[in-house]
Scaffold this motif. Structure first.
Motif, PDB file in Angstrom:
ATOM      1  N   ARG A  24       9.563 -28.615   9.440  1.00 30.59           N
ATOM      2  CA  ARG A  24      10.551 -27.326   9.601  1.00 30.59           C
ATOM      3  C   ARG A  24       9.928 -26.353   8.713  1.00 30.59           C
ATOM      4  O   ARG A  24       9.969 -25.174   9.040  1.00 30.59           O
ATOM      5  CB  ARG A  24      11.881 -27.970   9.417  1.00 30.59           C
ATOM      6  CG  ARG A  24      12.468 -28.831  10.523  1.00 30.59           C
ATOM      7  CD  ARG A  24      14.253 -29.215  10.152  1.00 30.59           C
ATOM      8  NE  ARG A  24      13.841 -30.062   8.682  1.00 30.59           N
ATOM      9  CZ  ARG A  24      13.583 -30.973   8.500  1.00 30.59           C
ATOM     10  NH1 ARG A  24      13.348 -31.852   9.548  1.00 30.59           N
ATOM     11  NH2 ARG A  24      13.706 -31.793   7.232  1.00 30.59           N
ATOM     12  N   ILE A  25       9.868 -26.664   7.346  1.00 26.44           N
ATOM     13  CA  ILE A  25       9.563 -25.478   6.499  1.00 26.44           C
ATOM     14  C   ILE A  25       8.139 -25.004   6.980  1.00 26.44           C
ATOM     15  O   ILE A  25       7.967 -23.689   6.830  1.00 26.44           O
ATOM     16  CB  ILE A  25       9.442 -26.090   5.144  1.00 26.44           C
ATOM     17  CG1 ILE A  25       9.426 -24.974   3.970  1.00 26.44           C
ATOM     18  CG2 ILE A  25       8.459 -27.194   4.628  1.00 26.44           C
ATOM     19  CD1 ILE A  25      10.591 -24.001   3.923  1.00 26.44           C
ATOM     20  N   GLU A  26       7.088 -25.764   7.482  1.00 29.58           N
ATOM     21  CA  GLU A  26       5.776 -25.186   7.586  1.00 29.58           C
ATOM     22  C   GLU A  26       5.821 -24.256   8.935  1.00 29.58           C
ATOM     23  O   GLU A  26       5.404 -23.314   8.667  1.00 29.58           O
ATOM     24  CB  GLU A  26       4.805 -26.431   7.918  1.00 29.58           C
ATOM     25  CG  GLU A  26       4.500 -27.318   6.814  1.00 29.58           C
ATOM     26  CD  GLU A  26       3.691 -28.444   6.737  1.00 29.58           C
ATOM     27  OE1 GLU A  26       3.513 -28.625   7.922  1.00 29.58           O
ATOM     28  OE2 GLU A  26       3.018 -28.894   5.761  1.00 29.58           O
ATOM     29  N   GLY A  27       6.664 -24.645   9.891  1.00 27.24           N
ATOM     30  CA  GLY A  27       7.121 -23.702  10.988  1.00 27.24           C
ATOM     31  C   GLY A  27       7.778 -22.628  10.714  1.00 27.24           C
ATOM     32  O   GLY A  27       7.187 -21.556  11.262  1.00 27.24           O
ATOM     33  N   GLU A 122      15.703 -25.446   3.076  1.00 26.84           N
ATOM     34  CA  GLU A 122      14.287 -24.709   3.678  1.00 26.84           C
ATOM     35  C   GLU A 122      14.551 -23.364   3.711  1.00 26.84           C
ATOM     36  O   GLU A 122      13.720 -22.698   3.580  1.00 26.84           O
ATOM     37  CB  GLU A 122      14.169 -25.693   4.778  1.00 26.84           C
ATOM     38  CG  GLU A 122      13.807 -27.023   4.769  1.00 26.84           C
ATOM     39  CD  GLU A 122      13.635 -28.050   5.835  1.00 26.84           C
ATOM     40  OE1 GLU A 122      13.159 -29.123   5.709  1.00 26.84           O
ATOM     41  OE2 GLU A 122      14.463 -27.644   6.990  1.00 26.84           O
ATOM     42  N   VAL A 123      15.876 -23.023   4.303  1.00 28.87           N
ATOM     43  CA  VAL A 123      15.798 -21.493   4.625  1.00 28.87           C
ATOM     44  C   VAL A 123      15.809 -20.771   3.207  1.00 28.87           C
ATOM     45  O   VAL A 123      15.366 -19.833   2.878  1.00 28.87           O
ATOM     46  CB  VAL A 123      17.490 -21.268   5.015  1.00 28.87           C
ATOM     47  CG1 VAL A 123      17.728 -19.850   5.178  1.00 28.87           C
ATOM     48  CG2 VAL A 123      17.271 -21.770   6.634  1.00 28.87           C
ATOM     49  N   LEU A 124      16.701 -21.385   2.050  1.00 25.40           N
ATOM     50  CA  LEU A 124      16.608 -20.520   0.837  1.00 25.40           C
ATOM     51  C   LEU A 124      15.211 -20.587  -0.003  1.00 25.40           C
ATOM     52  O   LEU A 124      14.662 -19.800  -0.388  1.00 25.40           O
ATOM     53  CB  LEU A 124      17.574 -21.717  -0.243  1.00 25.40           C
ATOM     54  CG  LEU A 124      18.944 -21.275  -0.037  1.00 25.40           C
ATOM     55  CD1 LEU A 124      19.883 -22.395  -0.613  1.00 25.40           C
ATOM     56  CD2 LEU A 124      19.425 -19.810  -0.547  1.00 25.40           C
ATOM     57  N   THR A 125      14.606 -21.890   0.500  1.00 24.09           N
ATOM     58  CA  THR A 125      12.769 -21.874  -0.314  1.00 24.09           C
ATOM     59  C   THR A 125      12.166 -20.741   0.503  1.00 24.09           C
ATOM     60  O   THR A 125      11.506 -20.041  -0.022  1.00 24.09           O
ATOM     61  CB  THR A 125      12.457 -23.173   0.405  1.00 24.09           C
ATOM     62  OG1 THR A 125      13.191 -24.291  -0.473  1.00 24.09           O
ATOM     63  CG2 THR A 125      10.984 -23.447  -0.459  1.00 24.09           C
ATOM     64  N   ALA A 126      12.279 -20.652   1.854  1.00 26.09           N
ATOM     65  CA  ALA A 126      11.545 -19.722   2.649  1.00 26.09           C
ATOM     66  C   ALA A 126      12.015 -18.305   2.209  1.00 26.09           C
ATOM     67  O   ALA A 126      11.056 -17.502   2.146  1.00 26.09           O
ATOM     68  CB  ALA A 126      11.702 -19.989   4.053  1.00 26.09           C
ATOM     69  N   ILE A 142       8.344 -22.306  -9.401  1.00 22.67           N
ATOM     70  CA  ILE A 142       9.068 -22.994  -8.367  1.00 22.67           C
ATOM     71  C   ILE A 142       9.403 -24.475  -8.716  1.00 22.67           C
ATOM     72  O   ILE A 142       8.650 -25.176  -8.926  1.00 22.67           O
ATOM     73  CB  ILE A 142       8.249 -23.059  -7.148  1.00 22.67           C
ATOM     74  CG1 ILE A 142       7.680 -21.715  -6.650  1.00 22.67           C
ATOM     75  CG2 ILE A 142       8.909 -23.759  -5.783  1.00 22.67           C
ATOM     76  CD1 ILE A 142       8.567 -20.603  -6.348  1.00 22.67           C
ATOM     77  N   GLU A 143      10.642 -24.310  -8.679  1.00 22.56           N
ATOM     78  CA  GLU A 143      11.414 -26.022  -8.977  1.00 22.56           C
ATOM     79  C   GLU A 143      11.558 -26.595  -7.580  1.00 22.56           C
ATOM     80  O   GLU A 143      11.980 -25.998  -6.687  1.00 22.56           O
ATOM     81  CB  GLU A 143      12.621 -25.783  -9.654  1.00 22.56           C
ATOM     82  CG  GLU A 143      13.290 -26.929 -10.107  1.00 22.56           C
ATOM     83  CD  GLU A 143      14.678 -26.682 -10.717  1.00 22.56           C
ATOM     84  OE1 GLU A 143      15.459 -27.764 -10.284  1.00 22.56           O
ATOM     85  OE2 GLU A 143      15.033 -25.949 -11.341  1.00 22.56           O
ATOM     86  N   VAL A 144      11.053 -27.908  -7.866  1.00 21.80           N
ATOM     87  CA  VAL A 144      11.307 -28.929  -6.674  1.00 21.80           C
ATOM     88  C   VAL A 144      12.667 -29.190  -6.461  1.00 21.80           C
ATOM     89  O   VAL A 144      13.723 -29.144  -7.437  1.00 21.80           O
ATOM     90  CB  VAL A 144      10.568 -30.234  -7.001  1.00 21.80           C
ATOM     91  CG1 VAL A 144      10.943 -31.374  -5.925  1.00 21.80           C
ATOM     92  CG2 VAL A 144       9.100 -29.921  -6.680  1.00 21.80           C
ATOM     93  N   GLY A 145      13.273 -29.433  -5.057  1.00 21.30           N
ATOM     94  CA  GLY A 145      14.559 -29.631  -4.874  1.00 21.30           C
ATOM     95  C   GLY A 145      15.129 -31.140  -5.246  1.00 21.30           C
ATOM     96  O   GLY A 145      15.764 -31.519  -5.793  1.00 21.30           O
ATOM     97  N   MET A 146      14.063 -31.923  -4.501  1.00 25.70           N
ATOM     98  CA  MET A 146      14.366 -33.299  -4.914  1.00 25.70           C
ATOM     99  C   MET A 146      12.901 -34.026  -4.414  1.00 25.70           C
ATOM    100  O   MET A 146      12.363 -33.755  -3.562  1.00 25.70           O
ATOM    101  CB  MET A 146      15.308 -33.857  -3.757  1.00 25.70           C
ATOM    102  CG  MET A 146      15.704 -35.340  -4.064  1.00 25.70           C
ATOM    103  SD  MET A 146      16.764 -35.861  -2.580  1.00 25.70           S
ATOM    104  CE  MET A 146      18.308 -35.041  -2.804  1.00 25.70           C
ATOM    105  N   GLY A 147      12.535 -34.905  -5.472  1.00 24.05           N
ATOM    106  CA  GLY A 147      11.473 -35.458  -5.377  1.00 24.05           C
ATOM    107  C   GLY A 147      10.077 -34.765  -5.481  1.00 24.05           C
ATOM    108  O   GLY A 147       9.724 -34.440  -6.778  1.00 24.05           O
ATOM    109  N   TRP A 150       7.884 -34.858  -0.103  1.00 16.93           N
ATOM    110  CA  TRP A 150       8.380 -34.281   1.075  1.00 16.93           C
ATOM    111  C   TRP A 150       9.542 -33.075   0.714  1.00 16.93           C
ATOM    112  O   TRP A 150      10.025 -32.882   1.464  1.00 16.93           O
ATOM    113  CB  TRP A 150       9.226 -35.479   1.635  1.00 16.93           C
ATOM    114  CG  TRP A 150       8.072 -36.481   2.032  1.00 16.93           C
ATOM    115  CD1 TRP A 150       8.415 -37.900   1.561  1.00 16.93           C
ATOM    116  CD2 TRP A 150       7.136 -36.533   2.970  1.00 16.93           C
ATOM    117  NE1 TRP A 150       7.417 -38.628   2.034  1.00 16.93           N
ATOM    118  CE2 TRP A 150       6.510 -37.947   3.011  1.00 16.93           C
ATOM    119  CE3 TRP A 150       6.402 -35.462   3.866  1.00 16.93           C
ATOM    120  CZ2 TRP A 150       5.281 -37.983   3.731  1.00 16.93           C
ATOM    121  CZ3 TRP A 150       5.227 -35.880   4.487  1.00 16.93           C
ATOM    122  CH2 TRP A 150       4.635 -37.204   4.515  1.00 16.93           C
ATOM    123  N   ASP A 151       9.388 -32.520  -0.541  1.00 13.15           N
ATOM    124  CA  ASP A 151      10.433 -31.507  -0.772  1.00 13.15           C
ATOM    125  C   ASP A 151       9.575 -30.280  -0.199  1.00 13.15           C
ATOM    126  O   ASP A 151       8.230 -29.926  -0.034  1.00 13.15           O
ATOM    127  CB  ASP A 151      10.288 -31.173  -2.258  1.00 13.15           C
ATOM    128  CG  ASP A 151      11.257 -30.378  -2.751  1.00 13.15           C
ATOM    129  OD1 ASP A 151      12.529 -30.522  -2.466  1.00 13.15           O
ATOM    130  OD2 ASP A 151      11.052 -29.259  -2.910  1.00 13.15           O
TER     131      ASP A 151
END
Length: 434
Positions: A24-27, A122-126, A142-147, A150-151
């Protein structure tokens, strides 16, 4: 969309929950012409400490007169806190603009069948990547959200990767053991990109060092390549010496209390020094100024004296242990009056065991209005027979203040959501006064 509409849109996305995976994030980013690929970044993950480490790295780069973006989560009071430029949260207007642009892209990829609806994170990251690109930042932290693996932030090739530490948290998504969680966090390691970590023990270090070898990434380990040595320490801040092999030794002053912050600060400074290897604008003065300027809300944050009032978002046993150590260090032998609320899906018993002593006074509350928050009565049962469940946060805080008296200690803790609710409470009280 205006600001209010953009917030409503984000809240609406909350129903999609947390879904790990990259399609989803890549798309979504492809639809936005991949702004993340046009940024120089520093990528930060870890169980605890990633927020303060991200903040210190950003402040060091800022002290070098660079234009710096910072993406962190969660927010305490407003979504804007997550997207920060040069030390200031994104404005309401700019926030609405980038969220609107990302919504158009998200609607487009869903309509084309490229992927399912992107999640809120994902929307916030983009939006963060797009905003930092449009603002032409020199660096984005950039801080990772989780893990990690696969973040949705793991679409970047940073200048430096940072793994603060590894402990049990988010076990439902990142794995039930330290080793499995370390494998997730090691997923941010990229080909030939240096890694700085304060992870400890074979379970945590094994996967990190293995991934780094596989990716030909140099590893800088806290305790081996570098370490921090306390000179003086109080709730107001600390002085420590950073040693890096035989080649570097320098005294730093920081505003962040707690033994764990000497380690976190050392990690941040070494990460910034690695940036300086390819950017000579990041000089020694910037390292010291940036470290000295860093504050991080909601983590051992003292907001009042007489009585001492401390806020801490410690939500896992590792974080609770760090908080307890600091309380014992700065207030030896004194009982603590806790206002305590947690999310029900966290290791509540583990946190209680690490944090609360027999003679402490505990008022339990619901951390926030969300369905994940543990009920005050359930939490009180776990704490023990003397814990007092209270219906409202304001009432619990009032009781704690009264019981502590002018010479006592009040600690509001157990969840960042609780700290956020508490800050909103204070904000509303201040607005009423004015």
């Amino acid at each position: 969309m205006n600001y209010t509409e953009s917030l409503a849109y984000l809240e609406g996305l909350g129903k999609f929950g947390i879904q790990l995976g990259m399609e989803r994030i890549e798309g979504l980013l492809r639809e936005l012409d991949n702004p993340e690929q046009k940024l120089k970044t520093v990528h930060v993950t870890g169980t605890n400490g990633k927020g303060s480490v991200s903040s210190m790295i950003a402040n060091i780069l800022l002290a070098a007169n660079l234009k710096v973006g910072k993406f962190t989560s969660p927010h305490l009071v407003k979504y804007n806190e997550r997207i920060n430029l040069n030390g200031r949260d994104i404005s309401d207007d700019d926030f609405a603009t980038v969220i609107s642009a990302v919504k158009v892209a998200a609607d487009s990829v869903v309509k084309k069948g490229v992927c399912q609806q992107p999640t809120q994170f994902e929307v916030l990251t983009a939006a963060a990547f797009l905003y930092f690109y449009l603002q032409k930042v020199d660096y984005a932290v950039i801080e990772v959200g989780m893990g990690g693996l696969w973040d949705s932030t793991n679409v970047i090739t940073p200048v430096v990767s940072v793994i603060t530490n590894v402990a049990l948290d988010h076990t439902d998504r990142c794995g039930k053991t330290v080793e499995r969680i370390a494998m997730q966090k090691a997923g941010i390691i990229k080909e030939n990109v240096p890694v700085v970590t304060a992870a400890e023990g074979n379970e945590a270090l094994g996967p990190i060092v293995s991934f780094a070898m596989f990716k030909n990434a140099p590893v800088y380990l806290y305790g081996k390549a570098f370490y921090g040595e306390e000179v003086s320490s109080s709730m107001a801040g600390q002085k420590f010496t950073l040693h890096a092999g035989n080649v570097y030794s320098s005294d730093y002053e920081i505003k962040l209390p707690g033994e764990h912050q000497i380690k976190n600060s050392s990690v941040a400074i070494v990460a910034a020094k690695l940036v300086s290897k390819q950017d000579d604008r990041v000089n020694e003065l910037a390292l010291h100024l940036g470290a000295a300027n860093t504050v991080w809300p909601g983590r051992l944050e003292r907001i009042g004296q007489q009585p001492e009032v401390i806020l801490d978002g410690a939500h896992n046993p590792n974080g609770a242990e760090a908080l307890r150590k600091a309380l014992d260090k700065y207030y030896p032998g004194q009982k603590v009056h806790f206002v305590f609320g947690m999310m029900g899906d966290k290791d509540m018993s583990g946190v209680i065991k690490a944090l609360i002593h027999q003679d402490d006074v505990v008022y339990t509350v619901r951390a926030d209005e969300g369905s994940r928050a543990a009920a005050a009565a359930d939490l009180a049962k776990l704490v023990g027979p003397d814990a007092v469940p209270v219906d409202s946060l304001a009432e619990a805080y009032g009781k704690a203040l009264q019981a502590a008296g002018a010479q006592g200690i009040v600690c509001v803790c157990g969840s960042l959501y609780l700290v956020g609710e508490f800050k909103k409470l204070l904000l509303n009280a201040q607005q009423r006064l004015h």
